[in-house]
Write an enzyme that holds these catalytic residues in place. Structure first.
Site, PDB file in Angstrom:
ATOM      1  N   SER A 120     -18.523  11.502   2.158  1.00  0.00           N
ATOM      2  CA  SER A 120     -17.715  10.340   1.793  1.00  0.00           C
ATOM      3  C   SER A 120     -16.249  10.532   2.206  1.00  0.00           C
ATOM      4  O   SER A 120     -15.967  10.821   3.361  1.00  0.00           O
ATOM      5  CB  SER A 120     -17.869  10.084   0.286  1.00  0.00           C
ATOM      6  OG  SER A 120     -17.312   8.847  -0.085  1.00  0.00           O
ATOM      7  N   LEU A 121     -15.318  10.405   1.260  1.00  0.00           N
ATOM      8  CA  LEU A 121     -13.900  10.554   1.578  1.00  0.00           C
ATOM      9  C   LEU A 121     -13.582  11.947   2.114  1.00  0.00           C
ATOM     10  O   LEU A 121     -12.668  12.119   2.923  1.00  0.00           O
ATOM     11  CB  LEU A 121     -13.048  10.270   0.329  1.00  0.00           C
ATOM     12  CG  LEU A 121     -11.529  10.315   0.513  1.00  0.00           C
ATOM     13  CD1 LEU A 121     -11.053   9.225   1.458  1.00  0.00           C
ATOM     14  CD2 LEU A 121     -10.817  10.203  -0.831  1.00  0.00           C
TER      15      LEU A 121
END
Length: 690
Positions: free
Chosen positions: A341-342
Site C-alpha cells: 500500500s502506502l
C-alpha cells in the site's frame, strides 16, 4: 521427535511407559523441550521452540552452568534467548520479552485444552517422584504444587491434577482431591504439540518489508511483525514444495524477511495530541480510526511529516541492514525491498531519489555513492568536533563519511555515545544535510530517465516531479528487486502530473520492479499503461502455486468461448437465412444452382475467424515491451481471485487489499524472481509463468 534423536539406541518414546508398567524398574530419564510464553489479549500461550532450537538451548544449558549468562540465537537469529534470565528477546524490532522454560511435565488447561508446562522446579519434584514410583513400583504418589494443587501419580498412564475447591483457607487445612481432574503428561512427545522442524541456517537473500497506513496490516488487525512472520512461514513451505531439488543439493537455504515499522515513529511526534484537540467528540471510534490510519496518507503529502516518514524508513532499513550483517558476517546474498500500500509509494520515492552508481564510486557491497562532503574521513570530522575518542566505535561499525550523514540519534545512542557528544554530532549532521544542493536529490532520477523533460510540453515528465519537497536519504545498499503489493504508485504519479513514464527510465539503483495486486483491491493501480499508453493489454496472470488456473476461472473462460462459438454459428445461420429471403426469384435450374451456392456458402460460413481468433491475446503477453523499469520484463501481475470472492467484488474488496501476507501465489513469485537472479529455478515451471 527430539527424544529419538538424542537416544537413538533406545526404543521409541511411546514404548517406555508400557515397559515401565511391565518391568517396574525400567526408568528412562525424560527428555526436556524448551518452550516460550506468548501473551496476546491477556491470554498466555506456551509455544515450543523448533527441534533444532531446543537442542541448541539444551546443549548451552548443559555447558553454561555457573557462567554469568549464555545467549543463544533462535528462530533463525531473530530472537535471542538469555538462559540465566530465562528470557526470549527480539533482535530486530521492539517486542515484549517472553518467559522461557525448560519443560518436562505438563497439565491440561481449563479454557482451550492446551497443555501448560509446570515450573522447572516443580517438574524436577514430579520427575523425582515418578522415578521412585517406577523404580520401586509404588504408585498412588500424591504431591502438592506451590499453588496448593494436588497431583496424583496413579500409574505411568494415569496421572491427574486436582484444583483445590476452596481458594483461601485461613485455618491452613489440607486441600482435597475435589473438582474436575485434569490430565498430567510427562514429556513433550505425549502432548501432541506441533513442534516446528526449524529453518535452514543459510540465508541467501534479505528482504525488507514496509507496511502501509495504520498500525494494523491485515483483516485481523495484526501488526507488521506478525504479518511478515506469516509471509516468512509461507515462503518456507513454498521452498519445500517448489525448490526441493535445490534444497536437497544444498544449493539454497532460505530468504529472510524483516519488517520495517514507521507508523509508531510518526505518531510519537506529538501529532496525535494535536489531532485530539481538534477532533469532534461524536462517533469517537470512527474518528480515532481515521486519525490513526487514513490520515497517514495525508501526513505523507505534508513536507514536515513526509520528511519524518522517509527518514524513519531509510534509517530503519539501514540500521537493520548493518545489524543483520553484524549478526551474519558470512552473508554474501543480495537485498530486496517490498512495500504494501502506502509503503510501496514511500519506497518508490526513495528509490527514484537514490544516486546512480555513475555519480561516484560506491562502497563495496552497497549502493551508497560518495559526495564531495560525504567522502570526508570520519576521523577528521570527529577530530574537528573534538570527539576523537569515539573513533574506535565508528571504525568497529564500519561507518564512513557518507554513512555518518545517515546516522540518527538512536544509532549514536546504540553506539554508546553520551548525550553531549551525541548532540554535537547530530548538529553537524543536520547542518551538512542542509548545505547539500537539493537539486542533487533528483538529478540521478532525471539522468536515469534518459534526459526526459520536466516541461509540460514534453511527452515525458520526470517521475520525481510533484514529489513532496524532502531530503530523501540514501540507502547503504543497492536493492536487487522492488516488490509492490496492492500499490497506489500509478495513481499518485498521475495525480502529481506524470501521465507517461519514459520507456527508457529505470530506478537508479534497482533494476527489478514488480507491481502485484489482487483484482478486487480498491487501492491498487497499474503501472504498465503509463509506460505503453497506446497499447491495451491485460496484466500478467499470476499462476496458481499448484500449477493450474483456479477451477472457476477455467469454467468462466470455457463458458466465454462457448458463447462466442454459439454467437458466431447463430450469426452465420441468420445471415444465410436472410440472404435466401432477400434473393430475387430465378428459374428452376438457376434456383437449384443458387441453392447449391447457398449451401456451399453456409458450409464455409462457420469460419468467421476474425471474431473467434484471439491470436493477438494468445501471442505470449510476457513478450510485450514495457520499457526498462523492470529490465524489459512485465511489471503488472494480478492474482487469481478465490471462487467465493468472485460472487461479490465489493464484499471482498477490503480483503483483497489485505490478502498478500498469506498468499502462496504472491510469495512464490517473490521467491522465483529472487532465486532467478542467482540462477536457481523452480523444480517444475508453472504454466503461464514468465
Amino acid at each position: 521427535m527430539s527424544a529419538q534423536e538424542q537416544h537413538p539406541a533406545q526404543p521409541p518414546r511411546a514404548a517406555p511407559d508400557a515397559a515401565e508398567w511391565d518391568a517396574g524398574n525400567g526408568y528412562d530419564a525424560v527428555v526436556p523441550h524448551w518452550f516460550y510464553c506468548k501473551v496476546s489479549g491477556g491470554r498466555e500461550r506456551w509455544l515450543p521452540f523448533s527441534t533444532q532450537d531446543s537442542e541448541r538451548l539444551e546443549e548451552a544449558h548443559g555447558a553454561g552452568k555457573g557462567e554469568a549468562d549464555v545467549v543463544v540465537p533462535t528462530s533463525g537469529g531473530r530472537y535471542d534467548v538469555h538462559l540465566k534470565q530465562r528470557q526470549r528477546v527480539a533482535v530486530f524490532w521492539e517486542e515484549e520479552v517472553a518467559e522461557v522454560r525448560r519443560c518436562t511435565w505438563f497439565y491440561k488447561g481449563d479454557k482451550d485444552n492446551k497443555y501448560i508446562p509446570y515450573s522447572e522446579s516443580f517438574s524436577e519434584e514430579l520427575e523425582e517422584a515418578y522415578m521412585i514410583a517406577v523404580t520401586l513400583d509404588e504408585w498412588k504418589k500424591k504431591l502438592e504444587s506451590p499453588s496448593r494443587e494436588i497431583i496424583i501419580l496413579h500409574n505411568p498412564k494415569l496421572m491427574v491434577h486436582y484444583h483445590p475447591v476452596a481458594t483461601s483457607d485461613d485455618w491452613g487445612s489440607t486441600p482435597t482431591e475435589q473438582g474436575r481432574p485434569r490430565t498430567v503428561k510427562r514429556g513433550v512427545e505425549n502432548i501432541a504439540a506441533e513442534i516446528p522442524s526449524g529453518e535452514p541456517l543459510q540465508i541467501d537473500h534479505l528482504v525488507f518489508v514496509v507496511h502501509g497506513i495504520g498500525p494494523a496490516c491485515d483483516i485481523r488487525f495484526r501488526s507488521i511483525v506478525q504479518c511478515v512472520n506469516d509471509f516468512r512461514s509461507v515462503s518456507l513451505s513454498m521452498l519445500q514444495a517448489h525448490f526441493r531439488k535445490a534444497q536437497e543439493q544444498q544449493q539454497i537455504g532460505r530468504v529472510e524477511f524483516l519488517p520495517v515499522n514507521w507508523h509508531s515513529s510518526l505518531h510519537s511526534t506529538g501529532v496525535d495530541v494535536d489531532l485530539e484537540r481538534i477532533t469532534l467528540p461524536s462517533i469517537s471510534r470512527l474518528r480515532h480510526f481515521i486519525n490513526d490510519t487514513i490520515l497517514d496518507a495525508f501526513f505523507y503529502n505534508s513536507s514536515t511529516y513526509c520528511q519524518t516518514i522517509v527518514d524513519t524508513v531509510a534509517s530503519e532499513m539501514n540500521r537493520l541492514y548493518l545489524l543483520f550483517l553484524r549478526r551474519n558476517p558470512d552473508f554474501k546474498g543480495g537485498v530486496s525491498i517490498a512495500g504494501h500500500s502506502l509503503g510501496s509509494l514511500i519506497l518508490f520515492d526513495l528509490l527514484t531519489n537514490q544516486k546512480a552508481p555513475e555519480d561516484g564510486h560506491s562502497t563495496e557491497g552497497s549502493g551508497v555513492t560518495s559526495s564531495s562532503r560525504g567522502a570526508e574521513d570520519v576521523k577528521e570530522i570527529l577530530k574537528r568536533l573534538h570527539l576523537s575518542e569515539y573513533c574506535p566505535a565508528f571504525e568497529k561499525e564500519k561507518i564512513d563519511g557518507e554513512a555518518l550523514l545517515l546516522c540518527t540519534e538512536k544509532n549514536l545512542e546504540e553506539m554508546g555515545m553520551p548525550l553531549g557528544p551525541r548532540m554535537k554530532l547530530l548538529h553537524y549532521i543536520s547542518s551538512e544535510r542542509e548545505t547539500q544542493d537539493p537539486r542533487e536529490q533528483s538529478s540521478a532520477g532525471q539522468r536515469a530517465a534518459g534526459g526526459c523533460s520536466a516541461s509540460r510540453d514534453g511527452p515525458y515528465r520526470d517521475v520525481s516531479l510533484g514529489q513532496v519537497s524532502a531530503n530523501y536519504p540514501q540507502l547503504l545498499y543497492k536493492p536487487t528487486i522492488f516488490f509492490a503489493f496492492g500499490s497506489p504508485i500509478g495513481m499518485f504519479l498521475t495525480v502529481r502530473g506524470v501521465k507517461r513514464i519514459n520507456p527508457d527510465y529505470s530506478l537508479p539503483t534497482c533494476k527489478g520492479f514488480f507491481n502485484i495486486f489482487h483484482p478486487f483491491d480498491p487501492v491498487a493501480y497499474r503501472i504498465e499503461p503509463m509506460v505503453v499508453p497506446d497499447l491495451e493489454f491485460e496484466p500478467m496472470l499470476l499462476p496458481h502455486h499448484k500449477g493450474r488456473k483456479r477451477m472457476h476461472l477455467e469454467l468462466k473462460e470455457g463458458l466465454t468461448r462457448m458463447s462466442v462459438d454459439l454467437k458466431n454459428n447463430l450469426l452465420g445461420s441468420l445471415r444465410v437465412a436472410w440472404q435466401s429471403f432477400t434473393r430475387a426469384p430465378l428459374a428452376a435450374v438457376e434456383g437449384a444452382s443458387s441453392e447449391g451456392e447457398a449451401e456451399g456458402s453456409a458450409e464455409k460460413q462457420p469460419e468467421p475467424k476474425p471474431e473467434e481468433a484471439p491470436a493477438p491475446v494468445k501471442e505470449d503477453p510476457s513478450l510485450i515491451n514495457v520499457g526498462k523499469l523492470n529490465g524489459g520484463n512485465r511489471i503488472d501481475y494480478v492474482l487469481q481471485e478465490k471462487p467465493i470472492e468472485s460472487f461479490n467484488e465489493y464484499l471482498f474488496a477490503l480483503q483483497g487489499h489485505l490478502c498478500y501476507w498469506e498468499s502462496e501465489d504472491t510469495v512464490l513469485l517473490v521467491l522465483k524472481e529472487i532465486y532467478q537472479t542467482i540462477g536457481i529455478t523452480l523444480d517444475q515451471p508453472l504454466p503461464g509463468g514468465q
